[in-house]
Motif scaffolding. Structure first.
Motif, PDB file in Angstrom:
ATOM      1  N   THR A   5       0.907  -0.914   0.221  1.00  0.00           N
ATOM      2  CA  THR A   5      -0.235   0.038  -0.404  1.00  0.00           C
ATOM      3  C   THR A   5       0.575   1.344   0.266  1.00  0.00           C
ATOM      4  OG1 THR A   5      -1.730  -0.791   1.263  1.00  0.00           O
ATOM      5  CG2 THR A   5      -1.534   1.155   1.160  1.00  0.00           C
ATOM      6  N   ILE A   6       2.268   1.254   0.868  1.00  0.00           N
ATOM      7  CA  ILE A   6       3.446   2.621   1.115  1.00  0.00           C
ATOM      8  C   ILE A   6       3.555   2.884  -0.743  1.00  0.00           C
ATOM      9  CG2 ILE A   6       5.083   3.291   1.815  1.00  0.00           C
ATOM     10  CD1 ILE A   6       4.114   1.851   4.275  1.00  0.00           C
ATOM     11  N   VAL A   7       3.745   1.424  -1.100  1.00  0.00           N
ATOM     12  CA  VAL A   7       5.065   1.658  -2.460  1.00  0.00           C
ATOM     13  C   VAL A   7       3.820   2.405  -3.015  1.00  0.00           C
ATOM     14  CG1 VAL A   7       5.601   0.411  -3.973  1.00  0.00           C
ATOM     15  CG2 VAL A   7       6.460  -0.044  -1.859  1.00  0.00           C
ATOM     16  N   LEU A   8       2.191   1.256  -4.199  1.00  0.00           N
ATOM     17  CA  LEU A   8       1.358   2.103  -4.749  1.00  0.00           C
ATOM     18  C   LEU A   8       0.905   3.265  -4.211  1.00  0.00           C
ATOM     19  CD1 LEU A   8      -0.600  -1.432  -4.660  1.00  0.00           C
ATOM     20  CD2 LEU A   8       1.403   0.133  -6.799  1.00  0.00           C
ATOM     21  N   SER A   9       0.986   3.729  -2.853  1.00  0.00           N
ATOM     22  CA  SER A   9       0.396   5.513  -2.432  1.00  0.00           C
ATOM     23  C   SER A   9       1.585   6.128  -2.922  1.00  0.00           C
ATOM     24  CB  SER A   9       0.533   5.401  -1.078  1.00  0.00           C
ATOM     25  OG  SER A   9      -0.244   4.898  -0.523  1.00  0.00           O
ATOM     26  N   ILE A  10       2.809   6.006  -2.724  1.00  0.00           N
ATOM     27  CA  ILE A  10       4.027   6.711  -2.992  1.00  0.00           C
ATOM     28  C   ILE A  10       4.135   6.862  -4.291  1.00  0.00           C
ATOM     29  CG2 ILE A  10       6.933   6.655  -3.612  1.00  0.00           C
ATOM     30  CD1 ILE A  10       6.781   5.656  -0.489  1.00  0.00           C
ATOM     31  N   PHE A  11       3.491   5.548  -5.758  1.00  0.00           N
ATOM     32  CA  PHE A  11       3.384   5.272  -6.925  1.00  0.00           C
ATOM     33  C   PHE A  11       2.766   6.145  -7.714  1.00  0.00           C
ATOM     34  CE2 PHE A  11       2.080   3.803 -10.732  1.00  0.00           C
ATOM     35  CZ  PHE A  11       3.283   4.065 -11.780  1.00  0.00           C
ATOM     36  N   GLY A  12       1.865   6.336  -7.361  1.00  0.00           N
ATOM     37  CA  GLY A  12       0.638   7.233  -7.659  1.00  0.00           C
ATOM     38  C   GLY A  12       0.240   9.215  -6.886  1.00  0.00           C
ATOM     39  N   ILE A  13       0.774   8.978  -5.686  1.00  0.00           N
ATOM     40  CA  ILE A  13       0.830  10.293  -5.323  1.00  0.00           C
ATOM     41  C   ILE A  13       2.409  10.994  -6.786  1.00  0.00           C
ATOM     42  CG2 ILE A  13       1.766  12.062  -3.664  1.00  0.00           C
ATOM     43  CD1 ILE A  13       0.251  10.435  -1.190  1.00  0.00           C
ATOM     44  N   ASN A  14       3.596  10.190  -6.868  1.00  0.00           N
ATOM     45  CA  ASN A  14       4.387  11.226  -7.540  1.00  0.00           C
ATOM     46  C   ASN A  14       3.650  11.319  -9.184  1.00  0.00           C
ATOM     47  OD1 ASN A  14       6.515  12.319  -6.912  1.00  0.00           O
ATOM     48  ND2 ASN A  14       7.743  10.871  -7.628  1.00  0.00           N
ATOM     49  N   ILE A  15       2.918  10.440  -9.351  1.00  0.00           N
ATOM     50  CA  ILE A  15       2.282  10.208 -10.468  1.00  0.00           C
ATOM     51  C   ILE A  15       1.358  11.421 -10.590  1.00  0.00           C
ATOM     52  CG2 ILE A  15       0.695   9.631 -12.832  1.00  0.00           C
ATOM     53  CD1 ILE A  15       1.521   7.267 -12.171  1.00  0.00           C
ATOM     54  N   ALA A  16       0.560  11.495  -9.905  1.00  0.00           N
ATOM     55  CA  ALA A  16      -0.343  12.547  -9.997  1.00  0.00           C
ATOM     56  C   ALA A  16       0.649  14.220  -9.821  1.00  0.00           C
ATOM     57  CB  ALA A  16      -1.313  12.718  -8.723  1.00  0.00           C
ATOM     58  N   TYR A  17       1.472  14.537  -8.998  1.00  0.00           N
ATOM     59  CA  TYR A  17       2.090  15.433  -8.032  1.00  0.00           C
ATOM     60  C   TYR A  17       2.839  16.241  -8.893  1.00  0.00           C
ATOM     61  CZ  TYR A  17       6.507  18.194  -7.149  1.00  0.00           C
ATOM     62  OH  TYR A  17       7.551  18.601  -7.379  1.00  0.00           O
ATOM     63  N   VAL A  18       3.241  15.014 -10.071  1.00  0.00           N
ATOM     64  CA  VAL A  18       4.556  15.132 -11.522  1.00  0.00           C
ATOM     65  C   VAL A  18       3.743  15.710 -12.537  1.00  0.00           C
ATOM     66  CG1 VAL A  18       6.377  14.941 -13.073  1.00  0.00           C
ATOM     67  CG2 VAL A  18       6.134  14.080 -10.705  1.00  0.00           C
ATOM     68  N   THR A  19       2.611  14.872 -13.008  1.00  0.00           N
ATOM     69  CA  THR A  19       1.812  15.411 -13.824  1.00  0.00           C
ATOM     70  C   THR A  19       1.184  16.352 -13.789  1.00  0.00           C
ATOM     71  OG1 THR A  19       1.020  12.987 -14.188  1.00  0.00           O
ATOM     72  CG2 THR A  19      -0.642  14.616 -15.012  1.00  0.00           C
ATOM     73  N   ILE A  20       0.803  17.232 -12.995  1.00  0.00           N
ATOM     74  CA  ILE A  20      -0.185  18.484 -12.494  1.00  0.00           C
ATOM     75  C   ILE A  20       1.035  19.288 -12.409  1.00  0.00           C
ATOM     76  CG2 ILE A  20      -0.808  19.555 -10.987  1.00  0.00           C
ATOM     77  CD1 ILE A  20      -2.439  17.301  -9.713  1.00  0.00           C
ATOM     78  N   PHE A  21       2.476  18.849 -11.743  1.00  0.00           N
ATOM     79  CA  PHE A  21       3.378  19.750 -11.885  1.00  0.00           C
ATOM     80  C   PHE A  21       4.110  19.997 -13.487  1.00  0.00           C
ATOM     81  CE2 PHE A  21       8.408  20.055 -12.436  1.00  0.00           C
ATOM     82  CZ  PHE A  21       8.163  21.289 -12.513  1.00  0.00           C
TER      83      PHE A  21
END
Length: 173
Positions: A5-21
């Protein structure tokens, strides 16, 4: 919280963050400050949420790898979304292999504004055309040129400033 869950959360959050960035950066470059500022608020919230999770789990190479892969995927996703949005305009320059072509008139019949002048190429005189087009219509224009003048030399780029001419009143709206 489980490791997966932690690995998938880090992955998903980073996709969302960098996409928006990535989208925010493109909006700033295009001069859309209001939209960029609004995205920045969401971006920072996601970033801080993800940063907390990453810092709590920094010692694991799997978590760091998840962060790195998510970052790369976010850049890819942001650029793909921007490509689909196709914000702004393109200038398409077309150089025909002859002065005697009906391409400018055919393009005008399709609703494009075309500026034409004579040029000199390696093998003689050429007709040079310049067309301003919304980026979301650029592929349609390029396909049209390809079907009507397959031997034409075509270059496109994004203008930084547009003033006057055929598009002036349309751009003001």
């Amino acid at each position: 919280m489980s490791q997966l869950t932690i690995v998938l959360s880090i992955f998903g959050i980073n996709i969302a963050y960098v996409t928006i960035f990535t989208l925010r950066l493109i909006l700033v470059i295009k001069g859309r400050r209001g939209a960029a500022s609004s995205l920045a608020i969401v971006e920072v919230f996601i970033y801080l949420s993800g940063l907390q999770l990453v810092l709590e789990n920094l010692s694991s190479p799997v978590h760091m790898l998840s962060y790195c892969i998510g970052f790369g995927c976010g850049v890819y996703m942001g650029s793909r979304i921007e490509e689909k949005l196709a914000l702004g305009y393109s200038v398409v320059q077309v150089i025909s292999d002859s002065l005697h072509t009906s391409l400018p008139n055919k393009l005008r019949e399709h609703g494009y504004g075309v500026t034409v002048w004579n040029g000199e190429g390696r093998n003689g005189p050429r007709l040079i055309m310049q067309v301003l087009v919304k980026r979301n219509n650029e592929r349609k224009l390029l396909a049209c040129i390809e079907s009507m003048a397959p031997k034409a030399f075509v270059v496109s780029h994004e203008p930084r400033h547009i003033r006057g001419g055929f598009w002036a009143k349309l751009l003001e709206k």
